[in-house]
Write a protein that holds these residues in place. Structure first.
Motif, PDB file in Angstrom:
ATOM      1  N   THR A 179       9.997   0.099  -5.081  1.00 52.12           N
ATOM      2  CA  THR A 179      11.087  -0.891  -5.189  1.00 52.12           C
ATOM      3  C   THR A 179      10.603  -2.145  -5.918  1.00 52.12           C
ATOM      4  O   THR A 179      11.334  -2.710  -6.727  1.00 52.12           O
ATOM      5  CB  THR A 179      11.671  -1.281  -3.811  1.00 52.12           C
ATOM      6  N   GLN A 180       9.357  -2.552  -5.665  1.00 55.06           N
ATOM      7  CA  GLN A 180       8.842  -3.746  -6.358  1.00 55.06           C
ATOM      8  C   GLN A 180       8.626  -3.473  -7.849  1.00 55.06           C
ATOM      9  O   GLN A 180       8.783  -4.372  -8.670  1.00 55.06           O
ATOM     10  CB  GLN A 180       7.532  -4.220  -5.718  1.00 55.06           C
ATOM     11  N   ASN A 215       0.835  -1.206   0.000  1.00 51.83           N
ATOM     12  CA  ASN A 215       0.000   0.000   0.000  1.00 51.83           C
ATOM     13  C   ASN A 215       0.863   1.247   0.000  1.00 51.83           C
ATOM     14  O   ASN A 215       0.482   2.275  -0.528  1.00 51.83           O
ATOM     15  CB  ASN A 215      -0.866   0.040   1.268  1.00 51.83           C
ATOM     16  N   ASN A 216       2.018   1.144   0.624  1.00 48.08           N
ATOM     17  CA  ASN A 216       2.856   2.328   0.795  1.00 48.08           C
ATOM     18  C   ASN A 216       3.727   2.579  -0.423  1.00 48.08           C
ATOM     19  O   ASN A 216       4.064   1.657  -1.171  1.00 48.08           O
ATOM     20  CB  ASN A 216       3.727   2.195   2.048  1.00 48.08           C
ATOM     21  N   LEU A 217       4.072   3.854  -0.590  1.00 50.77           N
ATOM     22  CA  LEU A 217       4.761   4.273  -1.808  1.00 50.77           C
ATOM     23  C   LEU A 217       6.098   3.557  -2.035  1.00 50.77           C
ATOM     24  O   LEU A 217       6.321   2.999  -3.115  1.00 50.77           O
ATOM     25  CB  LEU A 217       4.978   5.798  -1.778  1.00 50.77           C
ATOM     26  N   VAL A 218       6.991   3.594  -1.056  1.00 49.84           N
ATOM     27  CA  VAL A 218       8.358   3.143  -1.339  1.00 49.84           C
ATOM     28  C   VAL A 218       8.444   1.638  -1.621  1.00 49.84           C
ATOM     29  O   VAL A 218       9.085   1.240  -2.604  1.00 49.84           O
ATOM     30  CB  VAL A 218       9.348   3.646  -0.268  1.00 49.84           C
ATOM     31  N   ASP A 278      19.039   2.490   0.400  1.00 45.28           N
ATOM     32  CA  ASP A 278      18.939   1.339   1.311  1.00 45.28           C
ATOM     33  C   ASP A 278      17.690   0.497   1.004  1.00 45.28           C
ATOM     34  O   ASP A 278      17.715  -0.723   1.115  1.00 45.28           O
ATOM     35  CB  ASP A 278      18.925   1.819   2.778  1.00 45.28           C
ATOM     36  N   ALA A 279      16.612   1.174   0.613  1.00 43.68           N
ATOM     37  CA  ALA A 279      15.387   0.435   0.272  1.00 43.68           C
ATOM     38  C   ALA A 279      15.626  -0.458  -0.945  1.00 43.68           C
ATOM     39  O   ALA A 279      15.147  -1.594  -1.006  1.00 43.68           O
ATOM     40  CB  ALA A 279      14.234   1.406  -0.009  1.00 43.68           C
TER      41      ALA A 279
END
Ligand code: UFG
Length: 334
Positions: free
Chosen positions: A204-205, A197-200, A324-325
């Motif tokens: 990354t996906q 649900n979250n942006l970051v 890092d993400a």
């Protein structure tokens, strides 16, 4: 200090545990793995080089919790264990009220019986709703919650205030803005279940090819580029705020105190996408879509109170967090 960390195998809990060890504290973790995984504990041990004290329990088991507090001579509790998905809370409100509120009540009950009076609680900027002005200060008016998750955070804050008045509890409420990033080792980070649900995590996906493209939820907000603006805080900085909060409680600051934990700067969705691309040299296909229901245009913290009173401020940048993400995402696929 001997510190009980509830939800210590979770995203923020695990990274805070490593920071506790670095700061010379002794963490004791409890987690029921309802939204976390066992390998996280091994990775905490890899990072810290220390054997962890861990109990697999639900925090709603008050008797067991009481025994753990006593056996380990706990000085303070950091209470992370809670559900946190806004959409799921709308579909399943009772699950949220039961877990988040019963969990907190159980922790407080066990603390009272064991004579432990210091707690750091994970609150959220969601308590401010759509703010009248930014940056948001801690004394901004709290708005009626727009979803059960937000309601549990507001109610939890009230429960902690009442428990403080009646039982001499000392509590620091940390209102997190948008935690992102991962541990720089690449060993600890967020583990979203299903579609993020979250942006970051979505970014990354998408960069990893797991999702076809990201949808930017609206480009018609009253912001510099029209996309939503948030205060993205590196999870390692956020973890360190908990150590500062423990020190604050230890220096006999009685009662309840509340602090915003953010950077003090807002970044838009489009800026996050561009920055991710720049620092990681990878593209993120995206399209502009309609606004997401319940979203607000702009939300960022005034981080001055935390700096003045906790001696804490964010040190890491959006670039650091997005690097890092991405490392974390790539390690997850190995
Ligand atoms: N966004 C997109 N596309 C996506 C996901 C998000 O454009 O696929 C946008 C959102 O519209 C928003 C921004 O990215 O502008 C950040 O969205 P997040 O879902 O990552 O975070 P929110 O600010 O909506 O919510 C976060 C926490 C909540 C908390 C809230 C308020 O996830 O737990 O902050 O503090 F309640």
């Amino acid at each position: 200090m001997n510190v009980l960390v509830t939800g210590g195998a979770g995203f923020i809990g695990s990274i805070t545990t490593t920071e506790l060890v670095s700061a010379g504290h002794k963490p004791v973790i409890v987690d029921n793995f309802s939204n976390s995984q066992k390998f996280v504990l091994d990775n905490i041990e890899k990072i810290t080089g220390k054997k962890l004290d861990f109990y697999e329990i639900d925090v709603r088991d008050t008797d067991k919790l009481h025994e753990i507090l006593k056996t380990n001579n706990i000085d303070a509790v950091i209470h992370f264990a809670a559900y946190k998905a806004v959409g799921e809370s709308v579909d399943n409100p009772l699950k949220y009220y039961q877990n988040n509120l019963d969990g907190l009540l159980s922790v407080l009950d066990a603390m009272k019986n064991a004579g432990v009076s210091n707690i750091v609680f994970s609150s959220s900027a969601t308590v401010y709703g759509d703010p009248d002005t930014v940056p948001i200060t801690e004394n901004a008016t709290l708005k009626p919650p727009t979803n059960p998750y937000g309601a549990t955070k507001q109610m939890a804050e009230q429960i902690l205030r009442d428990a403080s008045n009646a039982h001499g509890l000392n509590a620091v409420l940390l209102r997190y803005f948008n935690p992102i990033g991962a541990h720089p080792s690449g060993l600890l980070g967020e583990l979203p279940i299903g579609t993020p649900n979250n942006l970051v995590p979505y970014v990354t996906q998408t960069a990893a090819g797991i999702r076809n493209k990201l949808t930017v939820f609206g480009d018609d907000y009253d912001t510099p580029d029209g996309s939503g603006v948030r205060d993205y805080i590196h999870v390692v900085d956020l973890a360190k705020a908990h150590i500062a909060a423990l020190d604050f409680l230890d220096s006999e600051n009685a009662g309840v105190d509340v602090f915003n934990i953010g950077t003090g700067t807002g970044s838009s969705v489009l800026e996050v996408i561009q920055t991710f691309k720049k620092v990681n040299d990878v593209t993120v296909p995206y399209e502009i879509g309609p606004r997401r229901s319940g979203d607000i245009g702009t939300c960022y913290a005034s981080a001055e109170k935390a700096q003045k009173e906790l001696g804490w401020k964010a040190e890491l940048s959006l670039e650091d967090a997005l690097k890092d993400a991405w490392t974390w995402q790539q390690n997850l696929e190995k």
